[in-house]
Design an enzyme around this catalytic site. Structure first.
Site, mmCIF file in Angstrom:
data_model
loop_
_atom_site.group_PDB
_atom_site.id
_atom_site.type_symbol
_atom_site.label_atom_id
_atom_site.label_comp_id
_atom_site.label_asym_id
_atom_site.label_seq_id
_atom_site.Cartn_x
_atom_site.Cartn_y
_atom_site.Cartn_z
ATOM 1 N N GLY A 73 20.511 9.788 -34.112
ATOM 2 C CA GLY A 73 20.032 10.542 -32.963
ATOM 3 C C GLY A 73 20.719 10.118 -31.680
ATOM 4 O O GLY A 73 20.919 10.927 -30.764
ATOM 5 N N ALA A 74 21.110 8.847 -31.625
ATOM 6 C CA ALA A 74 21.749 8.360 -30.406
ATOM 7 C C ALA A 74 23.109 9.025 -30.194
ATOM 8 O O ALA A 74 23.539 9.241 -29.061
ATOM 9 C CB ALA A 74 21.883 6.837 -30.459
ATOM 10 N N GLY A 113 0.819 -1.202 0.000
ATOM 11 C CA GLY A 113 0.000 0.000 0.000
ATOM 12 C C GLY A 113 0.853 1.252 0.000
ATOM 13 O O GLY A 113 1.778 1.407 -0.789
HETATM 14 C C1 HXC Z 1 -3.028 -2.748 10.876
HETATM 15 C C2 HXC Z 1 -1.745 -4.536 10.323
HETATM 16 C C3 HXC Z 1 -1.634 -4.088 8.998
HETATM 17 C C4 HXC Z 1 -2.299 -2.869 8.651
HETATM 18 C C5 HXC Z 1 -0.514 -5.891 9.167
HETATM 19 N N1 HXC Z 1 -1.038 -5.669 10.373
HETATM 20 N N2 HXC Z 1 -0.873 -4.959 8.296
HETATM 21 N N3 HXC Z 1 -2.440 -3.859 11.249
HETATM 22 N N4 HXC Z 1 -2.969 -2.234 9.626
HETATM 23 N N5 HXC Z 1 -2.217 -2.345 7.412
HETATM 24 C C6 HXC Z 1 -0.904 -6.469 11.584
HETATM 25 C C7 HXC Z 1 -1.675 -7.765 11.510
HETATM 26 O O1 HXC Z 1 -2.981 -7.584 11.894
HETATM 27 C C8 HXC Z 1 -0.890 -8.622 12.490
HETATM 28 O O2 HXC Z 1 -1.294 -8.255 13.792
HETATM 29 C C9 HXC Z 1 0.512 -8.161 12.304
HETATM 30 O O3 HXC Z 1 0.436 -6.846 11.702
HETATM 31 C C10 HXC Z 1 1.318 -9.040 11.382
HETATM 32 O O4 HXC Z 1 0.581 -9.233 10.168
HETATM 33 P P1 HXC Z 1 0.479 -10.649 9.478
HETATM 34 O O5 HXC Z 1 -0.532 -10.526 8.395
HETATM 35 O O6 HXC Z 1 0.260 -11.711 10.522
HETATM 36 O O7 HXC Z 1 1.951 -10.783 8.922
HETATM 37 P P2 HXC Z 1 2.463 -11.453 7.575
HETATM 38 O O8 HXC Z 1 1.823 -12.774 7.358
HETATM 39 O O9 HXC Z 1 3.957 -11.351 7.635
HETATM 40 O O10 HXC Z 1 1.942 -10.494 6.380
HETATM 41 C C11 HXC Z 1 2.451 -9.205 6.263
HETATM 42 C C12 HXC Z 1 1.596 -8.446 5.237
HETATM 43 C C13 HXC Z 1 0.093 -8.560 5.618
HETATM 44 C C14 HXC Z 1 1.837 -9.032 3.824
HETATM 45 C C15 HXC Z 1 2.091 -6.997 5.204
HETATM 46 O O11 HXC Z 1 -0.070 -8.200 6.975
HETATM 47 C C16 HXC Z 1 -0.801 -7.712 4.809
HETATM 48 O O12 HXC Z 1 -1.176 -8.025 3.656
HETATM 49 N N6 HXC Z 1 -1.193 -6.570 5.392
HETATM 50 C C17 HXC Z 1 -2.085 -5.621 4.693
HETATM 51 C C18 HXC Z 1 -1.345 -4.986 3.572
HETATM 52 C C19 HXC Z 1 -2.145 -3.979 2.818
HETATM 53 O O13 HXC Z 1 -3.030 -4.310 2.009
HETATM 54 N N7 HXC Z 1 -1.912 -2.737 3.148
HETATM 55 C C20 HXC Z 1 -2.528 -1.655 2.420
HETATM 56 C C21 HXC Z 1 -3.186 -0.763 3.396
HETATM 57 S S1 HXC Z 1 -3.922 0.485 2.496
HETATM 58 P P3 HXC Z 1 -1.314 -9.297 15.015
HETATM 59 O O14 HXC Z 1 -1.955 -8.512 16.100
HETATM 60 O O15 HXC Z 1 -2.088 -10.456 14.527
HETATM 61 O O16 HXC Z 1 0.130 -9.602 15.251
HETATM 62 C C22 HXC Z 1 -2.691 1.598 2.204
HETATM 63 C C23 HXC Z 1 -3.129 2.734 1.331
HETATM 64 C C24 HXC Z 1 -2.307 3.925 1.558
HETATM 65 O O17 HXC Z 1 -1.599 1.493 2.638
HETATM 66 C C25 HXC Z 1 -2.492 4.831 0.397
HETATM 67 C C26 HXC Z 1 -1.800 6.116 0.623
HETATM 68 C C27 HXC Z 1 -1.970 6.993 -0.544
#
Ligand code: HXC
Length: 502
Positions: A392-393, A157
């Protein structure tokens, strides 16, 4: 003079470091021993929803501060995946913004160590606002202080846009990913099953997307690489890049250099063998090595002074310029120009790649980007034409016409509108067809064209080439010219921004 990190050597006697390290260990590895000063260690978020009131870890999942890298001040942040997934909420973002502000205010580089699940879901729009603030500051800092991003874990993200706005991105192999949307979201939207590594692993971003400038074997390797990159860069755009002691004599002759380049201009060779022998010993650090390999770019030193090298690579696609190589070289030139790093171009280019895919992909605009970058740059520009410089290059690759300060050519350089075969085909189609032996006539006309145009003579007569040099003298001449043009200034009108092609 700074005490520079040397190129990475495999050290057989020392066991390899663990592939993954903690957020704090990463900063300890980055900074000179004992020099790290932490900021905001006690900052906590203020979210109540989703039971977050009970989870207020001090520091909010990111360690920020400043320290010394080879004796120079550098600001840094390191996201901690073990705390709320390294996710970014309001407080986390404020901490990062603070070090970005301090770095710009004090004119020092910033290193971001990214390991984050992106916007913290529980904080809603506050998280998005936090990213917005970071992006804004990244862009405002761009070209003012060097910004490096190390991706040492999953980054999703918003966590990937900020690195994309910085100067160099390093990814660690096998343990880091970058994607706007992860495999699960991809599956939901497009029904496509893409494994994580294939979607956004280090190899993909180094070879296909170009998002990653470097791939490191593990955390410590990535951090060592960051230290090395910083050794070529100034603290900020207002000061010169750091000079280092040079134990490689600037007037060293490069005997045998011409033997590395086949006389037959159709034959390939690896231009990096030339570059490495010309620049200061062990100083060449290739950037974007796996991306658009038909052009080679990298940081190096000449007589201890940092330079940016741009070299056509005859070993890949005959060194032709195409969309991606133009984008790669243009971006590198702009990075060097921002940080006062002179450019040294090694030219052996048959032209721009023709064809429908290239035209439809916008080769005109992307090639123009490279042209724009050379023309726009105000750093000293030196070039050596090793063999071919066609069409050109020739103009684009740092010629005098686009602001080149010194253009040198080897005696066998071929500077022409195009190669002899193509030229003869266009100019003498009828004569060849009417000849008793068309093949022999074509060969004769080609030889005539080659002797007339495929040499540096005409360009040197016009002053477009400053000197035809003995290849063995290449290093000596470049070192001398570099010193001679070091104070180069461009007189130009102030403007709001130029309009770089699409
Ligand atoms: C809150 C989050 C989180 C998030 C992870 N965690 N991402 N908490 N917000 N975005 C937390 C999980 O709940 C978990 O908490 C701990 O972090 C570890 O995550 P896991 O999923 O267990 O770890 P892993 O299997 O290593 O996977 C990592 C990951 C996955 C690939 C990053 O967590 C994931 O896909 N997260 C979401 C990614 C995503 O889509 N982000 C986009 C957000 S939107 P616990 O308590 O269980 O330990 C964005 C838009 C911004 O960013 C735009 C700006 C312009």
């Amino acid at each position: 003079m700074s005490d520079l990190p040397r190129p990475r050597e495999p050290m057989a006697s020392i066991p390899p470091p663990p592939a993954e390290t903690s957020a704090r260990t990463r900063l300890e590895l980055l900074f000179d021993a004992g020099s790290f000063e932490e900021l905001d260690a006690t900052v906590v978020h203020r979210t109540e929803a989703f039971g977050m009131a009970k989870k207020r870890p001090p520091g909010d999942g990111v360690i920020t501060g400043l320290g010394k890298v080879c004796g120079r001040t550098v600001y840094a942040f390191s996201q901690d995946r073990t705390v709320l997934g390294g996710s970014l909420g309001e407080a986390h973002a404020h901490k990062i913004c603070k070090v970005l502000d301090m770095a710009v205010r004090n004119g020092s580089p910033v290193v971001g160590i990214c390991d984050s699940g992106g916007a913290r879901i529980q904080e809603g729009v506050d998280s998005l606002a936090g990213y917005g603030d970071i992006f804004f500051k990244n862009v405002r800092a761009s070209g003012v202080v060097p910004q490096l991003s190390l991706i040492l874990g999953p980054s999703a993200g918003g966590a990937v846009y900020s690195p994309a706005l910085t100067d160099f991105v390093i990814m660690s192999e096998g343990q880091s990913y970058m994607f706007l949307t992860g495999p699960k979201v991809v599956k939901t939207v497009t029904f496509e099953d893409v494994p994580t590594e294939e979607l956004g692993g280090a190899k993909v971003h180094a070879e296909k997307s170009g998002v990653a400038h470097f791939v490191a074997a593990h955390d410590a390797d990535a951090i060592e690489l960051a230290r090395r990159i910083l050794s070529y860069l100034p603290d900020n755009s207002q000061v010169a890049p750091p000079e280092s002691d040079c134990d490689d004599p600037p007037d060293r002759m490069c005997d045998g250099l011409d033997a590395l380049v086949p006389r037959d201009s159709q034959q390939p060779y690896d231009v990096r063998d030339i570059v490495k022998r010309v620049v200061d010993r062990d100083s060449f650090l290739e950037v974007h090595e796996a991306y658009a390999a038909n052009v080679v770019v990298g940081l190096a030193r000449l007589a201890g002074r940092p330079v940016g090298v741009i070299a056509n690579q005859p070993a890949v696609l005959a060194g032709v310029l195409d969309i991606n190589s133009s984008r790669k070289a243009a971006r590198f030139i702009r990075t060097c120009n921002a940080f006062r790093i002179p450019l040294v171009s090694f030219v052996d280019v048959p032209g721009f790649l023709p064809g429908r895919d290239q035209e439809h992909g916008g080769a005109i605009c992307h090639g123009a980007k490279l042209l724009y970058a050379y023309c726009e740059s105000s750093v000293p520009k030196l070039s050596v034409i090793l063999r071919k410089a066609y069409g050109g290059a020739y103009i684009v690759m740092s010629s005098k016409h686009v602001g080149g300060d010194a253009c040198l050519a080897w005696p066998n350089a071929e500077i022409a509108v195009m190669g002899a075969a193509g030229a003869v085909e266009i100019l003498y189609k009828r004569e060849i067809a009417a000849a008793a032996d068309p093949r022999a006539e074509a060969k004769r006309l080609q030889a005539e064209h080659e002797s007339l145009f495929l040499s540096p003579r005409q360009a040197a007569e016009r002053g477009f080439v400053d000197a035809i040099i003995d290849p063995a003298e290449t290093r000596r001449k470049l070192c001398r010219m570099l010193i001679a043009v070091q104070h180069r200034r461009d007189l130009s009108w102030p403007k709001r921004n130029g309009n770089i092609p699409l």
